[in-house]
Write an enzyme that holds these catalytic residues in place. Structure first.
Site, PDB file in Angstrom:
ATOM      1  N   GLY A  14       0.819  -1.204   0.000  1.00 23.01           N
ATOM      2  CA  GLY A  14       0.000   0.000   0.000  1.00 23.01           C
ATOM      3  C   GLY A  14       0.855   1.256   0.000  1.00 23.01           C
ATOM      4  N   MET A  15       0.271   2.358   0.491  1.00 21.42           N
ATOM      5  CA  MET A  15       0.984   3.638   0.547  1.00 21.42           C
ATOM      6  C   MET A  15       1.757   3.691   1.861  1.00 21.42           C
ATOM      7  SD  MET A  15       1.655   6.578  -0.939  1.00 21.42           S
ATOM      8  CE  MET A  15       0.378   6.795  -2.161  1.00 21.42           C
ATOM      9  N   HIS A  16       2.917   3.047   1.872  1.00 18.50           N
ATOM     10  CA  HIS A  16       3.766   3.026   3.063  1.00 18.50           C
ATOM     11  C   HIS A  16       4.729   4.204   3.002  1.00 18.50           C
ATOM     12  CE1 HIS A  16       7.080   1.285   0.706  1.00 18.50           C
ATOM     13  NE2 HIS A  16       6.109   0.624   0.093  1.00 18.50           N
ATOM     14  N   LEU A  17       5.584   4.337   3.995  1.00 18.14           N
ATOM     15  CA  LEU A  17       6.452   5.504   4.121  1.00 18.14           C
ATOM     16  C   LEU A  17       7.358   5.707   2.908  1.00 18.14           C
ATOM     17  CD1 LEU A  17       7.279   7.844   5.903  1.00 18.14           C
ATOM     18  CD2 LEU A  17       8.928   6.362   7.002  1.00 18.14           C
ATOM     19  N   GLY A  20       5.256   6.654  -0.156  1.00 20.41           N
ATOM     20  CA  GLY A  20       4.748   8.011   0.034  1.00 20.41           C
ATOM     21  C   GLY A  20       5.824   9.052  -0.186  1.00 20.41           C
TER      22      GLY A  20
END
Length: 82
Positions: A14-17, A20
Site C-alpha cells: 500500500g501507501m507506506h512511508l 509516500g
C-alpha cells in the site's frame, strides 16, 4: 488547466512511508497544486504526513487532481511511478 485521474495502489504494502516519500518527491518537481483524495478526504500530494493519513492499502483507488500549467506532466509522472 485542471486534470483529475483515478489511480489504483498496486504495491502490495500500500501507501507506506517509502512509497509516500517517492510520491512526494515526484509531486514536488511540479508547480501545479496536486491533491490526492480517498473517499472524499483530500490531502496535498506534497505532504508525506497527509498521504499516510489516507490509509491507502493495496487495491485502493486514489483520485489525483492537478491544477496548473504543468498539470498534465505532473499526472503523467505520478502515473509512471506506480
Amino acid at each position: 488547466m485542471s486534470i483529475i485521474e483515478k489511480i489504483p495502489i498496486l504495491h502490495r504494502l500500500g501507501m507506506h512511508l517509502r512509497a509516500g516519500a517517492e510520491l512526494v518527491k515526484v509531486a514536488s518537481r511540479f508547480q501545479s497544486r496536486i491533491r490526492v483524495s480517498r473517499d472524499g478526504a483530500g490531502v496535498d500530494a506534497k505532504s508525506i504526513l497527509g498521504l499516510l493519513t489516507l490509509g491507502a492499502i493495496y487495491g485502493t483507488v486514489l483520485e489525483f487532481s492537478a491544477e496548473g500549467e504543468d498539470a498534465p506532466q505532473a499526472i503523467e509522472a505520478i502515473r509512471s511511478e506506480e
